[in-house]
Motif scaffolding. Structure first.
Motif, PDB file in Angstrom:
ATOM      1  N   ASP A 146       7.074  13.659  -1.561  1.00 54.30           N
ATOM      2  CA  ASP A 146       7.867  13.996  -0.397  1.00 54.30           C
ATOM      3  C   ASP A 146       8.448  15.674  -0.636  1.00 54.30           C
ATOM      4  N   ILE A 147       8.336  16.302   0.184  1.00 55.56           N
ATOM      5  CA  ILE A 147       8.944  17.844   0.194  1.00 55.56           C
ATOM      6  C   ILE A 147      10.374  17.536   0.034  1.00 55.56           C
TER       7      ILE A 147
ATOM      8  N   LEU B 150       4.865   9.621  -0.516  1.00 52.23           N
ATOM      9  CA  LEU B 150       4.498   9.144   0.627  1.00 52.23           C
ATOM     10  C   LEU B 150       2.742   8.673   0.422  1.00 52.23           C
ATOM     11  N   VAL B 151       2.708   7.467   0.978  1.00 51.36           N
ATOM     12  CA  VAL B 151       1.338   6.569   0.782  1.00 51.36           C
ATOM     13  C   VAL B 151       0.927   6.986   2.208  1.00 51.36           C
TER      14      VAL B 151
ATOM     15  N   ALA C 294      -2.721   0.190  -3.791  1.00 46.44           N
ATOM     16  CA  ALA C 294      -2.353   1.495  -4.110  1.00 46.44           C
ATOM     17  C   ALA C 294      -0.782   1.427  -4.902  1.00 46.44           C
ATOM     18  N   ILE C 295       0.097   1.004  -3.951  1.00 44.70           N
ATOM     19  CA  ILE C 295       1.459   1.051  -4.202  1.00 44.70           C
ATOM     20  C   ILE C 295       1.890   0.675  -5.677  1.00 44.70           C
ATOM     21  N   PRO C 296       1.465  -0.448  -5.854  1.00 44.95           N
ATOM     22  CA  PRO C 296       1.984  -0.870  -7.344  1.00 44.95           C
ATOM     23  C   PRO C 296       1.378  -0.061  -8.546  1.00 44.95           C
TER      24      PRO C 296
ATOM     25  N   HIS D 109       6.940   5.250   2.707  1.00 49.52           N
ATOM     26  CA  HIS D 109       7.654   5.906   1.673  1.00 49.52           C
ATOM     27  C   HIS D 109       7.869   5.139   0.468  1.00 49.52           C
ATOM     28  N   LEU D 110       7.375   5.424  -0.574  1.00 51.27           N
ATOM     29  CA  LEU D 110       7.649   4.793  -2.052  1.00 51.27           C
ATOM     30  C   LEU D 110       8.969   5.391  -2.634  1.00 51.27           C
TER      31      LEU D 110
END
Ligand code: 5GP
Ligand code: ZN
Length: 114
Positions: A30-31, A40-41, A67-69, A102-103
């Protein structure tokens, strides 16, 4: 979607710091981070928001959650913990209308969210 910021990021027309990529999913930093890790995914295929998820396109959501984990482990936040947030539509604070997850991690996170 020609005018979509995140579609432009996926196409490489706007630069981003990549965190993960596969056939269906792209993730980037994230910027304007709210925590030491804020990634951000997103699905590569344009979907505007959570309201637009249906039986026809929901398989990409599993891909995102697969993908997240991996991303969390790679960035050292899986053990301590992290949060995944999707803001849906204006009242929730969605500002970019290409669905994103958002991660967020790397610090103590308070709850409930504001
Ligand atoms: P939303 O408010 O829609 O849930 O989240 C949009 C997120 O996209 C915000 O956290 C914001 O900082 C981020 N963002 C907006 N423009 C850019 C950009 O050009 N590059 C990156 N990496 N992040 C962006
Ligand atoms: Zn898009």
């Amino acid at each position: 979607m020609e005018d979509c910021l995140f579609c432009k990021i996926i196409k490489g027309e706007i630069p981003s710091k990549k965190a993960y990529e596969d056939e269906d999913v792209y993730a980037f930093w994230d910027i304007s981070p709210t925590a030491p890790v804020h990634i951000l995914v997103i699905p590569k295929k344009h979907i505007a928001m959570l309201n637009d998820i249906s039986e026809q396109n929901s398989s990409v959501i599993s891909k995102i959650y697969e993908a997240i984990p991996k991303i969390a482990k790679e960035n050292g936040i899986a053990e301590d913990g992290y949060r995944v947030v999707t803001n849906c539509n204006k009242a929730a604070g969605q500002t970019v209308f290409h669905i994103h997850f958002h991660l967020i991690g790397g610090r103590e996170l308070t709850w409930p969210a504001g």
